[in-house]
Design a protein around this motif. Sequence first.
Motif, PDB file in Angstrom:
ATOM      1  N   LYS A 146       0.160   2.608  -3.352  1.00 13.92           N
ATOM      2  CA  LYS A 146      -0.303   1.555  -4.265  1.00 13.92           C
ATOM      3  C   LYS A 146       0.468   1.586  -5.580  1.00 13.92           C
ATOM      4  O   LYS A 146      -0.115   1.556  -6.668  1.00 13.92           O
ATOM      5  N   GLY A 189      -5.303   8.960   0.807  1.00 21.68           N
ATOM      6  CA  GLY A 189      -5.807   7.900   1.680  1.00 21.68           C
ATOM      7  C   GLY A 189      -4.938   7.608   2.879  1.00 21.68           C
ATOM      8  O   GLY A 189      -4.952   6.513   3.423  1.00 21.68           O
ATOM      9  N   ASP A 237      -6.854   4.336   3.628  1.00 24.13           N
ATOM     10  CA  ASP A 237      -6.307   3.015   3.289  1.00 24.13           C
ATOM     11  C   ASP A 237      -5.120   2.711   4.185  1.00 24.13           C
ATOM     12  O   ASP A 237      -4.761   1.568   4.406  1.00 24.13           O
ATOM     13  N   ILE A 238      -4.464   3.787   4.600  1.00 19.62           N
ATOM     14  CA  ILE A 238      -3.265   3.649   5.422  1.00 19.62           C
ATOM     15  C   ILE A 238      -3.463   4.531   6.653  1.00 19.62           C
ATOM     16  O   ILE A 238      -3.817   5.701   6.516  1.00 19.62           O
ATOM     17  N   MET A 264       0.828  -1.209   0.000  1.00 26.52           N
ATOM     18  CA  MET A 264       0.000   0.000   0.000  1.00 26.52           C
ATOM     19  C   MET A 264       0.862   1.259   0.000  1.00 26.52           C
ATOM     20  O   MET A 264       0.562   2.223  -0.682  1.00 26.52           O
ATOM     21  N   SER A 279     -12.240   7.187   6.339  1.00 29.92           N
ATOM     22  CA  SER A 279     -11.930   5.884   5.727  1.00 29.92           C
ATOM     23  C   SER A 279     -10.645   5.855   4.901  1.00 29.92           C
ATOM     24  O   SER A 279     -10.680   5.717   3.693  1.00 29.92           O
ATOM     25  N   LYS A 294     -10.057  -5.478   7.457  1.00 23.90           N
ATOM     26  CA  LYS A 294     -10.711  -4.777   6.342  1.00 23.90           C
ATOM     27  C   LYS A 294      -9.726  -4.414   5.243  1.00 23.90           C
ATOM     28  O   LYS A 294     -10.076  -3.774   4.257  1.00 23.90           O
ATOM     29  N   GLY A 295      -8.443  -4.718   5.459  1.00 21.91           N
ATOM     30  CA  GLY A 295      -7.451  -4.445   4.421  1.00 21.91           C
ATOM     31  C   GLY A 295      -6.711  -3.130   4.598  1.00 21.91           C
ATOM     32  O   GLY A 295      -5.958  -2.706   3.730  1.00 21.91           O
ATOM     33  N   ILE A 296      -6.918  -2.481   5.717  1.00 17.04           N
ATOM     34  CA  ILE A 296      -6.200  -1.227   5.957  1.00 17.04           C
ATOM     35  C   ILE A 296      -4.766  -1.540   6.402  1.00 17.04           C
ATOM     36  O   ILE A 296      -4.536  -2.497   7.141  1.00 17.04           O
ATOM     37  N   LYS A 316      -1.106  -4.176   2.532  1.00 14.16           N
ATOM     38  CA  LYS A 316      -2.533  -4.215   2.865  1.00 14.16           C
ATOM     39  C   LYS A 316      -2.759  -5.213   4.013  1.00 14.16           C
ATOM     40  O   LYS A 316      -2.236  -6.318   3.974  1.00 14.16           O
TER      41      LYS A 316
END
Length: 501
Positions: A320, A336, A422-423, A264, A420, A451-453, A285
Amino acid sequence: MDSAQEYILQVQNLSKSFAGVKALDQVQLKVKRGEVHALMGENGAGKSTFMKILIGMHTADSGEIIFEGQPILSKHSHTQAALKKGIAMIHQELLLVPQMTVAQNLFLGKETITWFPWWVNDKRIHQQATALLQKIGLDIDPQKKLKRLRVAEMQMVEIAKAISNEAKIIIMDEPTSAISDKEVETLFSIITDLKKKGVAIIYISHKMDEIFTIADTITVLRDGKYIDTKPASQLNSQTLISMMVGRQLTTVFPQAAHTKGEIMLSVKELHRKHTFSHITFDVHKGEVLGIAGLMGAGRTEVARAICGLDPVDRGEMYVKGKKVRIDSTKEAFAQGIGYVSEDRKGVGLVPGMSVKQNITLASLEKYSKGWFVNETSESAVVSKMIDELRIKTAGLDQPVKYLSGGNQQKVVIGKVLLSSPDIIILDEPTRGIDVGAKAEIYKLIHQLTAKGIAIILISSELPEVLGLSDRILVMAKGRQRAIIPKAEATQEKIMKYAMEQ
Ligand SMILES: Nc1ncnc2c1ncn2[C@@H]1O[C@H](COP(=O)(O)OP(=O)(O)OP(=O)(O)O)[C@@H](O)[C@H]1O
Ligand SMILES: [Mg+2]
């Protein structure tokens, strides 16, 4: 010995409500001369409120306070009066003046020297400050502006200030929340000296090991009510915790395995002059990358740079797989990346704004249509967040400055979660947080990774880093020293790298 001799402070049936919220309900406390009396309880139990009443910052609704055999008026006192009597407090949230020097802060509010011209005064307080700092073994330049000090040093200045006031009781509200192990040692030896002189200390902390090292007696509050007082020697952390939370707490670290996904965030050769260099790592992730290191190793500085709070001189970042340039928090947010800062007062919260406003601050666009904020959906998500994080507040519109320290920290986490990301970078996320809430935050971290964070976790508590991380990056003196996979990580190994010169 009669009780007035033995006890320097006796409190009976003290109650206090804030606009209908009962913060304290008939609490009691008896403190002996020369003892360290720990006051324990979960976030929001009423500890700080209780202490603020003792020093006259708040007035009680009812109850009795007897100090050195004399009743003190809980209704009409003020802080200067308490100080004159000999009750001093080191606050959870620092109250010093950032623009003034260390020396000026130390002698703030002491009228005795004001009739000298300012330069004479300045010299005098400077000399006195030097003597005071030396006496208690603090290596801080009295001429330095307070804002140029580290949080830890500021906290030590508060302590020096209380000592200089010749207090008979010193209340310490989480004095070690931001100081390093070495400074804790200094503080504990100062406390031992004070005890010998008959000074009583009321000590508030969420760190169990500290409590059992320093406390003679422990009083527990729960939800504003008095639970019990016991000699520390009759308790262990298990029994103390169950007194505090009213239930048994089991395993602190949920042992769910993380499934590691794509990369990520990738950081390559990040460099900032005089701060850190050669920082290179990936976070996947669903993974927790811990960052360990001593106070001042540069961990927060790296986090701040990644989040666009401070510039870097060299290095690259990829989110990403895409190269990014993050030079503002807005940009970090757009990419993110969310940051829960260690210092909730600085970047984390707007104290005068409500719980709701603070939580939605970063995600406002989501809830606004054109110029108008959609109040209903906003309130609904905030309520859900408050439930999930178990934030103790009188309501959505309560200003965050009225929340207890630990609950303010949860608001910062809620704010980041709502956007919300991602990281997520969590910088000392459990500082000042009680054992029960800590367990909740650990659980939350696992839910987020599920949840993939991707999570970067900075923490000074080694058991926490070890218990939660899949890999641990160790920093010392601004350099990255090792990245250790969970299976190979031990406390000793991390310390070895953290101490590297
Ligand atoms: N000025 C205020 N106005 C309204 N409510 C307040 C105020 N000060 C404290 N409270 C409320 O009183 C309760 C007790 O808070 P307090 O700060 O005393 O808790 P604490 O035990 O010190 O918690 P922590 O461990 O998190 O510091 C909380 O519910 C808090 O929201
Ligand atoms: Mg408190």
